[in-house]
Design a protein around this motif. Structure first.
Motif, PDB file in Angstrom:
ATOM      1  N   ASN A 233       0.824  -1.210   0.000  1.00 12.95           N
ATOM      2  CA  ASN A 233       0.000   0.000   0.000  1.00 12.95           C
ATOM      3  C   ASN A 233       0.856   1.257   0.000  1.00 12.95           C
ATOM      4  N   LEU A 234       1.983   1.246   0.708  1.00 11.80           N
ATOM      5  CA  LEU A 234       2.885   2.393   0.683  1.00 11.80           C
ATOM      6  C   LEU A 234       3.459   2.601  -0.714  1.00 11.80           C
ATOM      7  N   ASP A 235       3.806   1.506  -1.398  1.00 14.83           N
ATOM      8  CA  ASP A 235       4.309   1.613  -2.766  1.00 14.83           C
ATOM      9  C   ASP A 235       3.239   2.170  -3.700  1.00 14.83           C
ATOM     10  N   LYS A 236       1.993   1.757  -3.527  1.00 17.04           N
ATOM     11  CA  LYS A 236       0.893   2.280  -4.341  1.00 17.04           C
ATOM     12  C   LYS A 236       0.715   3.777  -4.100  1.00 17.04           C
ATOM     13  N   MET A 237       0.802   4.215  -2.827  1.00 15.34           N
ATOM     14  CA  MET A 237       0.642   5.633  -2.513  1.00 15.34           C
ATOM     15  C   MET A 237       1.764   6.451  -3.130  1.00 15.34           C
ATOM     16  N   ARG A 238       2.992   5.959  -3.065  1.00 15.67           N
ATOM     17  CA  ARG A 238       4.119   6.670  -3.660  1.00 15.67           C
ATOM     18  C   ARG A 238       3.963   6.753  -5.178  1.00 15.67           C
ATOM     19  N   GLU A 239       3.507   5.683  -5.783  1.00 13.35           N
ATOM     20  CA  GLU A 239       3.303   5.667  -7.230  1.00 13.35           C
ATOM     21  C   GLU A 239       2.204   6.648  -7.637  1.00 13.35           C
TER      22      GLU A 239
END
Length: 81
Positions: free
Chosen positions: A68-74
Motif C-alpha cells: 500500500n505504501l508503494d501504491k501511494m508513492r506511485e
C-alpha cells in the motif's frame, strides 16, 4: 432497513435518552443514568455501528503495508506531472 441498523438506532436512542434524562432530572440516580447511557454508547452502539459499516470490507486495504505504501508513492508520482 436492515435489522442490525434498526437495533443500532434503537440502542443509540435509548443511550442518548438515558444521558439526557440523567442530566435533566433531579433524582438520586441521575449519575447512574448518565453512566449507563455512556456505557451503552461505547459497549453496544459503537461495536454494532462498526460491525455494520465494516461488514464485507477488506481490512488490508486500510492498513499501511509495504504494498500500500508503494501504491501511494506511485500515485503521488503520477499526480505530480
Amino acid at each position: 432497513m436492515k435489522p442490525i441498523h434498526i437495533i443500532t438506532l434503537i440502542a443509540f436512542i435509548v443511550s442518548m435518552s438515558s444521558i439526557v434524562c440523567g442530566l435533566l432530572l433531579e433524582v438520586d440516580y441521575a449519575q447512574k443514568l448518565v453512566g449507563f447511557g455512556v456505557s451503552g454508547l461505547f459497549l453496544v452502539v459503537f461495536p454494532l455501528f462498526s460491525y455494520y459499516r465494516w461488514k464485507g470490507k477488506d481490512v488490508k486495504d486500510y492498513m499501511l503495508t509495504k504494498e500500500n505504501l508503494d501504491k501511494m508513492r506511485e500515485n503521488q508520482k503520477n499526480n505530480k506531472i
